[in-house]
Design an enzyme around this catalytic site. Sequence first.
Site, PDB file in Angstrom:
ATOM      1  N   HIS A  72       0.835  -1.200   0.000  1.00 51.02           N
ATOM      2  CA  HIS A  72       0.000   0.000   0.000  1.00 51.02           C
ATOM      3  C   HIS A  72       0.873   1.256   0.000  1.00 51.02           C
ATOM      4  CE1 HIS A  72      -3.620   2.401   1.309  1.00 51.02           C
ATOM      5  NE2 HIS A  72      -2.634   3.202   1.690  1.00 51.02           N
ATOM      6  N   GLU A  73       1.863   1.271   0.874  1.00 53.35           N
ATOM      7  CA  GLU A  73       2.729   2.449   0.965  1.00 53.35           C
ATOM      8  C   GLU A  73       3.592   2.589  -0.290  1.00 53.35           C
ATOM      9  OE1 GLU A  73       1.843   4.407   3.199  1.00 53.35           O
ATOM     10  OE2 GLU A  73       0.734   2.973   4.408  1.00 53.35           O
ATOM     11  N   HIS A  76       1.828   4.573  -2.933  1.00 51.65           N
ATOM     12  CA  HIS A  76       1.987   6.012  -2.740  1.00 51.65           C
ATOM     13  C   HIS A  76       3.366   6.434  -3.254  1.00 51.65           C
ATOM     14  CE1 HIS A  76      -1.568   6.787  -0.345  1.00 51.65           C
ATOM     15  NE2 HIS A  76      -1.238   5.902   0.566  1.00 51.65           N
TER      16      HIS A  76
HETATM   17 ZN   LIG Z   1      -2.432   5.244   2.054  1.00 50.09          ZN
END
Ligand SMILES: [Zn+2]
Length: 160
Positions: A72-73, A76
């Site tokens: 998830h990170e 980003h």
């Molecule tokens: Zn996030």
Amino acid sequence: MSDVPHHNEDLLALAKEISMKDFHQPFLHHCKYNSRLKSVGGRYLLTTHDIEINWHYAHKVGMNGLIDTIKHELCHYHLHLAGRGYRHRDQDFQQLLQKVNGIRYADREALPSRCYRYEYKCQSCGAKYLRKNRINLKKFVCGKCHGLLSLVSELGPNHG
Ligand SMILES: [Zn+2]
Ligand SMILES: [Zn+2]
């Protein structure tokens, strides 16, 4: 669960491995534990490009949960560096997350129940208020000086 990496070097190695395997691009910054993170599983820092992982969360969710959080990170991270839509509401983000089988939200069960999402600040005296839910700014005023409150930040459950 205690199968997660114990040291930051091992955590970094894991992030690099996931980055190559799932994103086919290297992760060139730092990934480290932050034991002070409370309401999020991990976070990506826009200024340093580093990823921080909630130590308590990682130890609760175990290796699979940790990998999901790093993925998830990394969504980003890679989108931000590529100048694309890196925020949760961006289509680029949602598509990439789906492509790597990432998760949208952290496992709430593994986070403290007092998980604040909204941070308000008094416009007069500067007092801060953390709330789980949005508050009606027409109804609620500062408990100290009765000044008006304003929303200063909204934290996603998965990043800060
Ligand atoms: Zn996030
Ligand atoms: Zn006040």
